[in-house]
Design a protein around this motif. Structure first.
Motif, mmCIF file in Angstrom:
data_model
loop_
_atom_site.group_PDB
_atom_site.id
_atom_site.type_symbol
_atom_site.label_atom_id
_atom_site.label_comp_id
_atom_site.label_asym_id
_atom_site.label_seq_id
_atom_site.Cartn_x
_atom_site.Cartn_y
_atom_site.Cartn_z
ATOM 1 N N ILE A 148 125.853 12.412 78.615
ATOM 2 C CA ILE A 148 126.813 12.749 77.721
ATOM 3 C C ILE A 148 127.918 11.830 79.366
ATOM 4 O O ILE A 148 128.122 12.595 80.093
ATOM 5 N N ILE A 179 130.569 23.500 74.208
ATOM 6 C CA ILE A 179 130.000 22.554 73.709
ATOM 7 C C ILE A 179 128.713 23.675 72.746
ATOM 8 O O ILE A 179 127.879 23.793 73.677
ATOM 9 N N GLY A 180 128.317 23.595 72.253
ATOM 10 C CA GLY A 180 127.690 24.215 71.523
ATOM 11 C C GLY A 180 127.680 25.518 71.129
ATOM 12 O O GLY A 180 128.413 26.456 71.773
ATOM 13 N N VAL A 183 123.755 31.086 70.538
ATOM 14 C CA VAL A 183 124.197 32.319 71.411
ATOM 15 C C VAL A 183 124.954 32.464 72.507
ATOM 16 O O VAL A 183 125.688 33.731 72.443
ATOM 17 N N ILE A 184 124.758 31.843 73.154
ATOM 18 C CA ILE A 184 125.441 31.484 74.218
ATOM 19 C C ILE A 184 127.138 30.995 74.505
ATOM 20 O O ILE A 184 127.825 31.858 74.634
ATOM 21 N N GLY A 185 126.996 30.276 73.747
ATOM 22 C CA GLY A 185 128.544 29.927 73.384
ATOM 23 C C GLY A 185 128.939 30.833 72.059
ATOM 24 O O GLY A 185 130.471 31.036 72.455
ATOM 25 N N ILE A 202 132.962 23.462 70.055
ATOM 26 C CA ILE A 202 132.314 22.336 69.820
ATOM 27 C C ILE A 202 131.063 22.415 69.457
ATOM 28 O O ILE A 202 129.831 22.434 69.972
ATOM 29 N N MET A 204 127.626 20.271 67.419
ATOM 30 C CA MET A 204 126.892 19.602 66.708
ATOM 31 C C MET A 204 126.819 19.587 64.579
ATOM 32 O O MET A 204 127.463 18.925 63.773
ATOM 33 N N LEU A 205 126.619 20.509 64.866
ATOM 34 C CA LEU A 205 126.088 21.272 62.904
ATOM 35 C C LEU A 205 127.277 21.756 61.878
ATOM 36 O O LEU A 205 128.248 21.255 62.271
ATOM 37 N N ILE A 265 124.167 23.945 75.012
ATOM 38 C CA ILE A 265 123.945 23.476 73.583
ATOM 39 C C ILE A 265 122.055 23.805 73.803
ATOM 40 O O ILE A 265 121.340 22.917 73.433
ATOM 41 N N GLY A 266 121.650 24.237 74.108
ATOM 42 C CA GLY A 266 120.368 25.109 73.903
ATOM 43 C C GLY A 266 119.584 24.857 75.991
ATOM 44 O O GLY A 266 120.267 24.866 76.491
ATOM 45 N N ARG A 267 118.209 25.074 76.034
ATOM 46 C CA ARG A 267 117.694 25.539 77.355
ATOM 47 C C ARG A 267 116.557 24.576 76.946
ATOM 48 O O ARG A 267 115.890 24.493 76.114
ATOM 49 N N MET A 312 112.423 31.367 73.181
ATOM 50 C CA MET A 312 113.146 31.840 73.935
ATOM 51 C C MET A 312 113.785 32.883 74.917
ATOM 52 O O MET A 312 114.703 32.515 74.176
ATOM 53 N N LEU A 313 113.378 33.871 74.351
ATOM 54 C CA LEU A 313 113.747 35.173 74.527
ATOM 55 C C LEU A 313 113.221 36.388 75.494
ATOM 56 O O LEU A 313 112.080 36.498 75.817
ATOM 57 N N ILE A 344 123.145 38.668 67.964
ATOM 58 C CA ILE A 344 123.737 37.964 68.809
ATOM 59 C C ILE A 344 125.088 39.210 68.510
ATOM 60 O O ILE A 344 124.823 39.612 68.065
ATOM 61 N N TYR A 345 125.439 39.143 69.954
ATOM 62 C CA TYR A 345 125.983 40.871 70.725
ATOM 63 C C TYR A 345 127.859 40.303 70.553
ATOM 64 O O TYR A 345 127.792 41.076 72.040
HETATM 65 P P1 NAI Z 1 121.048 27.736 71.138
HETATM 66 O O1 NAI Z 1 120.135 26.942 70.636
HETATM 67 O O2 NAI Z 1 121.576 28.902 71.142
HETATM 68 O O3 NAI Z 1 122.556 26.421 71.088
HETATM 69 C C1 NAI Z 1 122.643 25.269 70.704
HETATM 70 C C2 NAI Z 1 124.003 24.714 69.955
HETATM 71 O O4 NAI Z 1 124.533 24.058 70.686
HETATM 72 C C3 NAI Z 1 122.795 24.366 68.503
HETATM 73 O O5 NAI Z 1 123.792 24.954 67.273
HETATM 74 C C4 NAI Z 1 123.345 23.301 68.782
HETATM 75 O O6 NAI Z 1 122.922 22.862 67.658
HETATM 76 C C5 NAI Z 1 124.261 22.717 69.718
HETATM 77 N N1 NAI Z 1 124.240 21.192 69.931
HETATM 78 C C6 NAI Z 1 123.226 20.807 70.518
HETATM 79 N N2 NAI Z 1 123.623 19.587 71.566
HETATM 80 C C7 NAI Z 1 124.967 19.069 70.859
HETATM 81 C C8 NAI Z 1 126.152 18.340 71.342
HETATM 82 N N3 NAI Z 1 125.567 17.126 72.195
HETATM 83 N N4 NAI Z 1 126.921 18.726 70.466
HETATM 84 C C9 NAI Z 1 127.654 19.771 70.124
HETATM 85 N N5 NAI Z 1 126.741 20.892 69.834
HETATM 86 C C10 NAI Z 1 125.649 20.646 69.985
HETATM 87 O O7 NAI Z 1 121.890 27.391 72.209
HETATM 88 P P2 NAI Z 1 122.550 28.105 73.866
HETATM 89 O O8 NAI Z 1 123.320 28.987 72.855
HETATM 90 O O9 NAI Z 1 122.232 26.987 74.989
HETATM 91 O O10 NAI Z 1 121.566 29.795 74.232
HETATM 92 C C11 NAI Z 1 120.072 29.111 74.503
HETATM 93 C C12 NAI Z 1 118.992 29.544 74.610
HETATM 94 O O11 NAI Z 1 119.355 31.628 75.655
HETATM 95 C C13 NAI Z 1 119.098 30.734 73.353
HETATM 96 O O12 NAI Z 1 117.156 29.851 73.044
HETATM 97 C C14 NAI Z 1 118.920 32.077 73.097
HETATM 98 O O13 NAI Z 1 117.793 32.034 72.719
HETATM 99 C C15 NAI Z 1 118.884 32.427 74.647
HETATM 100 N N6 NAI Z 1 119.590 33.321 74.270
HETATM 101 C C16 NAI Z 1 120.161 34.306 73.595
HETATM 102 C C17 NAI Z 1 120.929 35.430 73.604
HETATM 103 C C18 NAI Z 1 120.514 36.814 72.904
HETATM 104 O O14 NAI Z 1 119.306 36.512 72.708
HETATM 105 N N7 NAI Z 1 121.387 37.349 72.326
HETATM 106 C C19 NAI Z 1 122.453 34.914 73.818
HETATM 107 C C20 NAI Z 1 122.363 33.694 74.793
HETATM 108 C C21 NAI Z 1 121.135 32.695 75.466
#
Ligand code: NAI
Length: 454
Positions: A148, A179-180, A183-185, A202, A204-205, A265-267, A312-313, A344-345
Motif C-alpha cells: 500500500i 489497520i486490521g 486479534v492483534i488489532g 480500519i 476491510m470486512l 493485517i495478518g502474518r 498460527m497460534l 482474544i484477551y
Molecule cells: P488476523 O488475521 O487475526 O486479522 C487481520 C485482519 O486484518 C482481518 O480481520 C482482515 O480482514 C484485516 N485486513 C486484512 N487486510 C486488510 C487491509 N488491507 N485493510 C484493512 N483490514 C485488512 O491477523 P493479526 O491480528 O495480524 O494476527 C496475526 C496472527 O497472530 C494471527 O494468525 C493470530 O492467530 C496470531 N495472534 C493470536 C493471538 C491470540 O491468540 N490471542 C493474539 C495475537 C496474534
C-alpha cells in the motif's frame, strides 16, 4: 552428527528441543534473536502484561458499583512498559533454563540449510557447519506488509508499527490508527484506548475478529465502541502519508489523522532465506507443507509452528512440536486441528473452540445451538455488572458437542474444558454428568448443556 537441528527458538522450536532433549536426543537449536520467539518477546506474553494493567485500571475506574472508590487514579504507561520488560525477561530466563536442563545446545545465530550429508542434513551458522540426522523447521512468521503506498515508508520512518514496536512504545500516542480488526488489532486497541489514545480500527470486512462466531463478534464490537474505540468497517486502506491513513468506502476516500499506525493485517510464514530450496522442501502459499505428523516432503525433515501456516497460534505450535518429536522417536502421534481453542484477551475476553454457526452452515453440518447470558452463572453476577454470552453447538444426529463460544470474564481459562469435550466427542448427556466447581463462571457451560433436549 547431532540427532536433531531445530531452526527457531519460539514455542515450536524451544518446546521441540526440550522434548527431544528430555527423550535423550542430542539437540542443537538455532535462534537469531531471543529464545521464546515472537510469543514470548513480542506477542502473547507482553500483550497480556499490558492488557492486565489496562484491566486493573479500568476496574478501579469503574469500581463504584462494587464499592471501590478510587482517588487520584492514573495508568502510568512507562511503569506498565517497565513491568512488561521484566515479565518478558523472567520468562525468557525460564525458557533458557528449560533448554539447559534438557541439555539442548542453543546457538544464538541465524542458520541456513545447506544441503544433505551422509545420513542427514547440513546447516550453516556464522561460518560454521552443523550436521544432524533430523531437521525441524520452526522459523515462525512475520507481519504482512502489503504494497500500500506509504506503508513501508511509514514503517521505515517509525510511524507505522507492527506487533514488535507497538508492544514497546515509550509513550501512548494521542491518535492511534489500527489497520486490521483481527486479534492483534483488537488486543492493542483495548490497551491503548484505556491508556489514553483515541483508537480507530480500519477493517476491510464488515465485522471484526475474523472467524469468531458472528453474534459474539457483534457483542465485542459494541463493548469496544462503549470504550470509545472508533471502527471503520468495510474500509480499504489505499494510502498513508503526512500523518494520515486514507481509506476508501463506498467510492469515497476518508483520511484518519494518526500519530502512530499499527499494521496488523495478518502474518506470513518465514520460508525465505533459510535454504529450503537446498533440500527441496515443498511449500504452499501458506507455508511449509506438512502432514498430520508434521513431516515435510523430505524424509526426516519436519516443520512445526507458524511456518506451516496451518494454525498460527503458540498453543498449536506446542502440540505440533510434540507430534514432530514423537514421530522422530518412532512413537505414534497425530496432529488434530478441529479442537484448537482460540482466545482474544480483551476485556471482556472472547474464547471459542470448534465450529462456529457460520462454519457449520458452510460445511453443511446439521447442528442445534443453545445459548445463555453469562448472568446465568452466579459467580459472574457476583463479580460483574455487564453481560456476556455462552453458545454451544451440538451435532443434531450424534448429539455431541461440536462448538463452544464464549464472551465474558474467565472464558480464556474455561475454554480448554470445552476443547476436551470436542476432542473426546462427548455427547450432551455425558457432558452433563461432569461436576463443575461452584460458584464458578465455568458453570455456564453446564447450564447451556441443560438447555438441550435429552
Ligand atoms: P488476523 O488475521 O487475526 O486479522 C487481520 C485482519 O486484518 C482481518 O480481520 C482482515 O480482514 C484485516 N485486513 C486484512 N487486510 C486488510 C487491509 N488491507 N485493510 C484493512 N483490514 C485488512 O491477523 P493479526 O491480528 O495480524 O494476527 C496475526 C496472527 O497472530 C494471527 O494468525 C493470530 O492467530 C496470531 N495472534 C493470536 C493471538 C491470540 O491468540 N490471542 C493474539 C495475537 C496474534
Amino acid at each position: 552428527m547431532h540427532d536433531l537441528i531445530v531452526l527457531g527458538g519460539g514455542p515450536a522450536g524451544y518446546l521441540a528441543s526440550e522434548r527431544a532433549g528430555r527423550a535423550g536426543m542430542d539437540v542443537v537449536c538455532f535462534e537469531m534473536r531471543e529464545v521464546g520467539g515472537v510469543c514470548l518477546n513480542e506477542g502473547c506474553i507482553p500483550s497480556k502484561a499490558l492488557l492486565n494493567s489496562a484491566k486493573i485500571y479500568s476496574h478501579a475506574k469503574h469500581g463504584e458499583a462494587f464499592g471501590v472508590i478510587a482517588g487520584d487514579l492514573k495508568l502510568d504507561h512507562s511503569l506498565v512498559e517497565k513491568r512488561r520488560a521484566k515479565v518478558v525477561k523472567t520468562l525468557v530466563g525460564g525458557v533458557s533454563a528449560g533448554l539447559k536442563a534438557n541439555k539442548v545446545t542453543v546457538v544464538k545465530e541465524q542458520a541456513v540449510i545447506k544441503g544433505f550429508v551422509q545420513g542427514g542434513f547440513a546447516v550453516e551458522a556464522a561460518g560454521q557447519t552443523y550436521e544432524a540426522k533430523n531437521l525441524l523447521i520452526a522459523t515462525g512468521s512475520s507481519p504482512v506488509m502489503p504494497p500500500i503506498p506509504g506503508l513501508r515508508e511509514g514503517y521505515a520512518a517509525g510511524w507505522v508499527l507492527t506487533n514488535r514496536e507497538v508492544l514497546a512504545l515509550a509513550e501512548v500516542p494521542a491518535k492511534l490508527t489500527i489497520i486490521g480488526g483481527g486479534v492483534i488489532g483488537l488486543e492493542m486497541a483495548a490497551y491503548y484506548q484505556t491508556a489514553g489514545s483515541q483508537v480507530t480500527v480500519i477493517e476491510m470486512l464488515d465485522h471484526i475478529a475474523g472467524p469468531t462466531d458472528g453474534e459474539i463478534s457483534g457483542l465485542l464490537l459494541k463493548a469496544y465502541q462503549a470504550k470509545g474505540v472508533k471502527f471503520e468497517l468495510g474500509a480499504k486502506v489505499v494510502s498513508l502519508g503526512d500523518g494520515r491513513v486514507n481509506f476508501e468506502r463506498d467510492g469515497k476516500t476518508v483520511a484518519v489523522e494518526s500519530d502512530k499506525v499499527l499494521c496488523s493485517i495478518g502474518r506470513r510464514a518465514n520460508v525465505q532465506g533459510i535454504g529450503l530450496e537446498n533440500i527441496g522442501v515443498e511449500t504452499t502459499r501458506a507455508g511449509v507443507k506438512t502432514d498430520a505428523q508434521c513431516r515435510t516432503n523430505v524424509l526426516n525433515c519436519y516443520a512445526a509452528g507458524d511456518v506451516n501456516g496451518v494454525s498460527m497460534l503458540a498453543h498449536t505450535a506446542y502440540r505440533e512440536s510434540e507430534v514432530a518429536v514423537n514421530t522422530m522417536l518412532g512413537k505414534k502421534d497425530t496432529m488434530r486441528y478441529h479442537a484448537i481453542p482460540s482466545v482474544i484477551y480483551t476485556d471482556p475476553e472472547v474464547a471459542s473452540v470448534g465450529m462456529s454457526e457460520e462454519a457449520a452452515k458452510a460445511a453443511g453440518i446439521e447442528y442445534e445451538c443453545k445459548k445463555l447470558s453469562m448472568r446465568y452463572a452466579g459467580r459472574f453476577v457476583a463479580e460483574n455488572e455487564g453481560d456476556g454470552l455462552c453458545k454451544i453447538l451440538v451435532d443434531k444426529k450424534h448429539r455431541n458437542v461440536i462448538g463452544v463460544h464464549m464472551l465474558g470474564t474467565y472464558s480464556s481459562e474455561i475454554i480448554w474444558g470445552a476443547a476436551e469435550m470436542i476432542e473426546t466427542e462427548l455427547r450432551v448427556v455425558d457432558a452433563r454428568e461432569i461436576v463443575f466447581p461452584h460458584p464458578t463462571v465455568s458453570e455456564i457451560i453446564r447450564e447451556v448443556l441443560w438447555a438441550f433436549e435429552d
